[in-house]
Motif scaffolding. Structure first.
Motif, PDB file in Angstrom:
ATOM      1  N   PHE A  91       0.831  -1.194   0.000  1.00 49.74           N
ATOM      2  CA  PHE A  91       0.000   0.000   0.000  1.00 49.74           C
ATOM      3  C   PHE A  91       0.872   1.252   0.000  1.00 49.74           C
ATOM      4  O   PHE A  91       1.677   1.443   0.902  1.00 49.74           O
ATOM      5  CB  PHE A  91      -0.931  -0.001   1.220  1.00 49.74           C
ATOM      6  N   LYS A  92       0.704   2.118  -1.007  1.00 54.39           N
ATOM      7  CA  LYS A  92       1.539   3.319  -1.077  1.00 54.39           C
ATOM      8  C   LYS A  92       0.872   4.527  -0.425  1.00 54.39           C
ATOM      9  O   LYS A  92       1.566   5.382   0.136  1.00 54.39           O
ATOM     10  CB  LYS A  92       1.859   3.637  -2.538  1.00 54.39           C
ATOM     11  N   SER A 124       0.235   9.305   3.226  1.00 54.59           N
ATOM     12  CA  SER A 124       1.556   9.108   2.606  1.00 54.59           C
ATOM     13  C   SER A 124       2.250   7.943   3.292  1.00 54.59           C
ATOM     14  O   SER A 124       3.155   8.115   4.097  1.00 54.59           O
ATOM     15  CB  SER A 124       2.381  10.384   2.744  1.00 54.59           C
ATOM     16  N   TYR A 125       1.793   6.733   2.941  1.00 53.89           N
ATOM     17  CA  TYR A 125       2.349   5.558   3.596  1.00 53.89           C
ATOM     18  C   TYR A 125       3.765   5.278   3.093  1.00 53.89           C
ATOM     19  O   TYR A 125       4.648   4.938   3.865  1.00 53.89           O
ATOM     20  CB  TYR A 125       1.426   4.363   3.344  1.00 53.89           C
ATOM     21  N   ALA A 126       3.957   5.469   1.783  1.00 50.10           N
ATOM     22  CA  ALA A 126       5.292   5.257   1.201  1.00 50.10           C
ATOM     23  C   ALA A 126       6.076   6.567   1.245  1.00 50.10           C
ATOM     24  O   ALA A 126       5.501   7.650   1.114  1.00 50.10           O
ATOM     25  CB  ALA A 126       5.145   4.784  -0.246  1.00 50.10           C
ATOM     26  N   VAL A 172       5.628   9.050  -1.602  1.00 50.58           N
ATOM     27  CA  VAL A 172       4.433   9.918  -1.560  1.00 50.58           C
ATOM     28  C   VAL A 172       4.719  11.144  -0.697  1.00 50.58           C
ATOM     29  O   VAL A 172       4.281  12.248  -0.997  1.00 50.58           O
ATOM     30  CB  VAL A 172       3.200   9.137  -1.034  1.00 50.58           C
ATOM     31  N   LYS A 173       5.489  10.930   0.400  1.00 51.17           N
ATOM     32  CA  LYS A 173       5.879  12.065   1.251  1.00 51.17           C
ATOM     33  C   LYS A 173       6.696  13.067   0.419  1.00 51.17           C
ATOM     34  O   LYS A 173       6.503  14.274   0.527  1.00 51.17           O
ATOM     35  CB  LYS A 173       6.714  11.591   2.449  1.00 51.17           C
ATOM     36  N   ILE A 174       7.587  12.550  -0.418  1.00 51.91           N
ATOM     37  CA  ILE A 174       8.442  13.427  -1.222  1.00 51.91           C
ATOM     38  C   ILE A 174       7.649  14.056  -2.373  1.00 51.91           C
ATOM     39  O   ILE A 174       7.580  15.277  -2.511  1.00 51.91           O
ATOM     40  CB  ILE A 174       9.655  12.629  -1.795  1.00 51.91           C
ATOM     41  N   ASN A 175       6.987  13.192  -3.186  1.00 46.53           N
ATOM     42  CA  ASN A 175       6.365  13.686  -4.418  1.00 46.53           C
ATOM     43  C   ASN A 175       5.096  14.504  -4.187  1.00 46.53           C
ATOM     44  O   ASN A 175       4.878  15.510  -4.846  1.00 46.53           O
ATOM     45  CB  ASN A 175       6.042  12.519  -5.353  1.00 46.53           C
ATOM     46  N   SER A 176       4.240  14.040  -3.242  1.00 46.10           N
ATOM     47  CA  SER A 176       2.969  14.751  -3.073  1.00 46.10           C
ATOM     48  C   SER A 176       3.049  15.831  -2.003  1.00 46.10           C
ATOM     49  O   SER A 176       2.413  16.868  -2.119  1.00 46.10           O
ATOM     50  CB  SER A 176       1.850  13.765  -2.721  1.00 46.10           C
ATOM     51  N   LEU A 177       3.806  15.565  -0.934  1.00 46.34           N
ATOM     52  CA  LEU A 177       3.824  16.518   0.178  1.00 46.34           C
ATOM     53  C   LEU A 177       5.038  17.441   0.160  1.00 46.34           C
ATOM     54  O   LEU A 177       5.119  18.385   0.946  1.00 46.34           O
ATOM     55  CB  LEU A 177       3.783  15.758   1.512  1.00 46.34           C
ATOM     56  N   GLY A 178       6.000  17.151  -0.690  1.00 45.52           N
ATOM     57  CA  GLY A 178       7.176  18.021  -0.778  1.00 45.52           C
ATOM     58  C   GLY A 178       8.144  17.881   0.382  1.00 45.52           C
ATOM     59  O   GLY A 178       8.905  18.802   0.677  1.00 45.52           O
ATOM     60  N   VAL A 179       8.122  16.716   1.050  1.00 42.14           N
ATOM     61  CA  VAL A 179       9.098  16.477   2.113  1.00 42.14           C
ATOM     62  C   VAL A 179      10.491  16.339   1.476  1.00 42.14           C
ATOM     63  O   VAL A 179      10.630  15.725   0.409  1.00 42.14           O
ATOM     64  CB  VAL A 179       8.730  15.207   2.913  1.00 42.14           C
TER      65      VAL A 179
END
Lengths: 410, 410
Positions: A297-298, B303-305, B308-315
């Protein structure tokens, strides 16, 4: 062996706490083939406790009491048991060491109230509590057993699993009972019962028992074999059932759809994301409640607002106006959008009117669209989930996971 | 008036269904000032039913039985009651008309099994079931009352609310009891009890009762006024309590943190989003379980992966390597990222190790970081939630909502 469960607590009687303890204990005791004859829930009151124990021992060889052992509560269980069994409280050093250990772990000071929890009835065996300060007590008298344990669920569960249940199996020479629960989804109880009429009649003729256990979105079928039947005979019955309703059965026992779908994804080395409107993150929550779900799950985009559907998921603003947020067009775009954005093999999307407000004659409360995006494309299905918000969210999540599971099995 | 609840069903005894009926009924009966003396859960067995009724009538003036009335189950309740009250089953035309109405609504054919549900005991008053085919029965004998109603929760609830509870109030001339439940968060039971020692002693001296009701992440305090006390006297006690622990109290009664925080957002015309790692969408689910939450909740990025933290949230990818996903740096970037992406006034972010695997000596299972982004900036807090996955997710969600609530009150 007959067993009765007594749960002490006003919070149970007046419904401020739901009695999950009795359900958990009932299930575990039945699994080791003890016969649960009654649950009795009473007040934290001396007379009520004494009367309940007397009556319980008329029905059962073993009585397990939970509750009434905490340090802050207006508890009288321990003193009542001492009187009932004509004994006295004595200091128990092992219990004190355990209490000290727990306090040290939590970095806190021991109070006088806590020290008193090391006082235990002289003629009872102490049952160790690895997770808390209240020890359990095991009384044996005239061939009858009475156990008193804390009502805090994880303390009670650990004591049952680590000591009490294995001890029962050994002491009473128990053998497991052959019983299976088959899980179905997507069909209501009465329709299921009609389809299964002939199968059920034959089942009963052969001495098996069948129970229908409906809950929102699913029906469990519990089949119990007669005494002396082999496990094989039970499995035969399950096979004939599976042949009648293959499309509705998704698992057995305590399996959950989110776990079954997750295992399929892991086995196939595939990944999943969700785009949730009416389910508001509930599907992601179910999936991530399974330990290890980060393997497949992503993540999820919970697109409650339309602007999130447009900006994050790439849903067409024009289609949102033309077809509305709850439509086949939008839900399929949501599924494809999240699959693309989070770069997964599969995606689930939901859009619906959970209610109680927001319905129109054309799109009533309970209308839900679910889409599944796959490596090959996308498909969707329309549902009418009824008028209850909580049930609609739950049923939508189960239906979506079921659609995904069937797709993964293809 | 003493009342006892009897729930019939093997599925309850062996824990395949959790007894939410007894909790709901207990709460409603206590609210109209009836004294719930016992819940008794028994098998669908004639002897067990008869014995339970006999004993219940020794303890209570009113006995309410649920369950054992469905068409598909192996039910014997109705026949057993006829024998017990020395009466016979007769055809009830009103019951039949109701059954026909229900079937017409569902677009299904009436079976012989369903028609038999219109047979009711001659000397019982029929209780109409607006949601199902099984009528209720109200027996009166020697000043005692016995009611038998279906176990299907929404059928039972409708019968209780629409007819039985108002009838009890009228028949027994009941007056409401003054009782309040104060909700606290962020403090464990034993610490709370120590802080409240003096207040509790005075409370008890004045004849009030106090109960601590702990559940993961929160403790409810139930205060019950003595007979004859005014509502004002109870409110006085609540005021003194609020003065002692203002920072831990978040509401009262059945209020939920997600509802309280939501109301504050709506009142202030502010919006919210969430970025969830360890809670996996559970906070978004809690918020959207409240009807009307679309007024203030825009959505969530689960943002489980890490990608996703990097690409969607800009971490920052570098910070993820340097500090790890479970860190102050990352959780604050998540909160700011989702606030920016979904264009909201406030945002919640969570990152933690829910377990049971994934812990290290430096970052153990149960370590959680929670961040709140506000119109003015961002702040965060570290927690140790313990080793249980389900509890950690639940406690993290409650702590996050509590942090948001306190911020909104500033």
């Amino acid at each position: 062996m007959n067993v009765e469960i007594i749960n002490i607590g006003d919070e149970l009687l007046i419904g401020q706490t739901i009695n999950t303890n009795a359900a958990w204990m009932g299930e575990e005791l039945a699994a080791i083939n003890m016969n649960v004859v009654q649950h009795t829930i009473i007040s934290d009151d001396k007379l009520a406790i004494v009367n309940a124990i007397k009556l319980a021992h008329q029905r059962a060889d073993v009585v397990i009491i939970t509750g009434g052992l905490g340090p802050t509560k207006d508890d009288i269980t321990k003193h009542t048991l001492c009187e009932y069994f004509n004994t006295e409280l004595v200091h128990n050093e092992i219990a004190l060491v355990n209490i000290q250990r727990i306090f040290k772990q939590r970095g806190r000071e021991l109070s006088q109230l806590n020290k008193e929890q090391a006082l235990l009835p002289k003629n009872a065996e102490m049952i160790a509590n690895s997770n808390g300060t209240a020890s359990g007590m095991w009384f044996k008298q005239n061939g009858k057993h009475l156990l008193s344990i804390p009502g805090v669920p994880y303390e009670m569960k650990a004591m049952m699993e680590e000591y009490i249940l294995p001890k029962f199996v050994e002491l009473f020479k128990l053998t497991p009972k052959h019983r299976i629960t088959i899980l179905t989804e997507g069909i209501v109880e009465s329709v299921l019962a009609t389809i299964l009429t002939d199968w059920e009649n034959e089942l009963r003729t052969d001495g098996f028992a069948l129970a229908y256990l409906p809950s929102p979105g699913l029906v469990r079928l519990r089949i119990t074999a007669p005494v002396g039947a082999t496990p094989h005979a039970l499995l035969d019955k399950v096979e004939t059932l599976k042949a009648i309703i293959p499309e509705y059965i998704y698992g057995e026992g305590k399996q959950q759809l989110e776990e079954i779908a997750g295992t399929l994804l892991r086995d196939k080395n595939q990944t999943l994301s969700t785009a949730e409107s009416c389910t508001g993150g509930y599907i992601a929550h179910l999936i991530t409640s399974i330990s290890g779900s980060s393997d497949y799950f992503k993540g999820s985009i919970v697109s409650y607002a339309n602007e999130v559907k447009i900006n994050s998921l790439g849903v067409s603003a024009q289609d949102l106006v033309t077809y509305g947020a709850v439509s086949q067009q939008v839900v399929e775009q949501m599924a494809l959008g999240v699959k693309n954005l989070l770069n997964t093999d599969y995606a689930i999307a939901t859009s619906g009117i959970a209610g109680p407000t927001g319905g129109t004659p054309e799109k009533p409360v309970g209308l839900v669209w679910i889409a599944i995006a796959t490596p090959k494309g996308v498909f969707s299905q329309k549902f009418l989930m009824g008028e209850n918000r909580e049930r609609t969210i739950r049923k939508t999540a189960l239906s979506a996971l079921s659609m995904l599971r069937k797709e993964l099995l293809k």
